[in-house]
Design an enzyme around this catalytic site. Structure first.
Site, PDB file in Angstrom:
ATOM      1  N   GLN A  59       0.237   4.517   3.665  1.00  0.00           N
ATOM      2  CA  GLN A  59       1.062   3.661   2.809  1.00  0.00           C
ATOM      3  C   GLN A  59       0.193   2.727   1.966  1.00  0.00           C
ATOM      4  O   GLN A  59       0.179   1.513   2.124  1.00  0.00           O
ATOM      5  CB  GLN A  59       2.067   2.874   3.680  1.00  0.00           C
ATOM      6  N   HIS A  96       3.654   6.342   6.093  1.00  0.00           N
ATOM      7  CA  HIS A  96       3.476   7.462   5.168  1.00  0.00           C
ATOM      8  C   HIS A  96       3.834   6.957   3.778  1.00  0.00           C
ATOM      9  O   HIS A  96       4.712   6.116   3.627  1.00  0.00           O
ATOM     10  CB  HIS A  96       4.313   8.689   5.562  1.00  0.00           C
ATOM     11  N   LEU A  97       3.142   7.450   2.784  1.00  0.00           N
ATOM     12  CA  LEU A  97       3.290   6.919   1.431  1.00  0.00           C
ATOM     13  C   LEU A  97       4.686   7.199   0.881  1.00  0.00           C
ATOM     14  O   LEU A  97       5.116   8.343   0.805  1.00  0.00           O
ATOM     15  CB  LEU A  97       2.226   7.527   0.519  1.00  0.00           C
ATOM     16  N   HIS A  98       5.372   6.131   0.478  1.00  0.00           N
ATOM     17  CA  HIS A  98       6.719   6.294  -0.074  1.00  0.00           C
ATOM     18  C   HIS A  98       7.135   5.068  -0.870  1.00  0.00           C
ATOM     19  O   HIS A  98       6.665   3.954  -0.626  1.00  0.00           O
ATOM     20  CB  HIS A  98       7.732   6.548   1.035  1.00  0.00           C
ATOM     21  N   LEU A  99       8.015   5.279  -1.814  1.00  0.00           N
ATOM     22  CA  LEU A  99       8.714   4.225  -2.536  1.00  0.00           C
ATOM     23  C   LEU A  99      10.186   4.260  -2.167  1.00  0.00           C
ATOM     24  O   LEU A  99      10.724   5.308  -1.802  1.00  0.00           O
ATOM     25  CB  LEU A  99       8.609   4.427  -4.057  1.00  0.00           C
TER      26      LEU A  99
END
Length: 261
Positions: A59, A96-99
């Site tokens: 993230q 975990h990478l998220h918008l």
């Protein structure tokens, strides 16, 4: 300002201070991005934008994902479509990478709140006359790639210093203007540095993350809703932010950082 040394950083915190690695993370290109329905929606149409999920990206905000967030706001015909990001330590639920993306019909004060310029060359401002002091980038849509890169120069700096942060993207006014037109044709990107929070989310009236810092308060139960006052809300929000002296020191550091590139 709390900056944890490596040996005291909680599990899940970003401890890699190698600037070359941070730059590489922030400059990588995403091949595809999933749009996933949020199982715990805060508002209508609440989705997550997840780039390259098979790569298990951490993230840390990237220019590519930031650009997607800005473009999604401009592509939406609804002026209330908002996009946001919670870092680790900033109430991100998972690493975990998220918008986040969601619709909110109400106009927010943050879309027209006054600010003062810090780095006019890159449209970087300090938010003033607002309960949660932060930083603003503004774009009218003609320079999205460079704005995305500059946003991540700020968030990368925060990662390198183990400073938790939240990001809120919304249609809004030119920062120097007083008052706001109904169309709100440009985009304001507000970035907050804040005290880190790890572990289970607290059982309080609300969690202070991207929505709450922007002035949108999803309250957990009716009793808390009925007992909250404006002053109590401001007090809770400020307890997660830096002191005035710490904030002013960070402002100077960011100006030096942005002008130093």
């Amino acid at each position: 300002m709390v900056r944890l040394p490596p040996e005291k950083v909680p599990s899940g915190a970003i401890t890699d201070r190698n600037p070359n690695r941070l730059s590489a993370l922030s400059s990588r290109r995403h091949n595809h991005t999933l749009v996933v329905i949020n199982v715990s929606p805060l508002e209508f149409g609440h989705v997550l934008f997840i780039p390259d999920p098979s790569l298990c990206l951490t993230q840390i905000l990237t220019p590519d994902l930031t650009l997607l967030g800005l473009e999604s706001i401009l592509l939406s015909g609804h002026p209330g479509f908002r996009v946001g990001f919670n870092s680790l330590g900033g109430f991100a639920s998972v690493n975990h990478l998220h918008l986040h993306g969601f619709y909110l019909d109400e106009e927010l004060l943050i879309e027209s709140a006054e600010s003062k310029p810090l780095c006019p060359d890159v449209n970087f401002h300090q938010l003033t006359h607002f309960p949660a002091p932060g930083f603003i980038f503004y774009t009218d849509g003609r320079d999205l790639m460079s704005v995305s890169q500059n946003i991540c120069r700020v968030t990368d700096y925060f990662v390198s210093q183990n400073i938790a942060h939240n990001v809120f993207m919304t249609r809004g006014c030119i920062p120097e203007s007083r008052g706001c037109s109904e169309s709100r044709e440009g985009i304001r990107v507000v970035i907050w540095a804040r005290q880190s929070c790890f572990g289970a989310k607290e059982e309080s009236a609300f969690n202070v993350a991207l929505c709450e810092l922007a002035g949108h308060l999803p309250v957990k139960n009716e009793d808390d809703f009925n007992s909250l006052t404006e002053q109590s809300v401001i007090s809770i929000v400020k307890s997660y932010l830096f002191s005035d002296d710490e904030f002013n020191k960070l402002s100077l550091e960011l100006v030096q950082h942005l002008y130093g590139h």
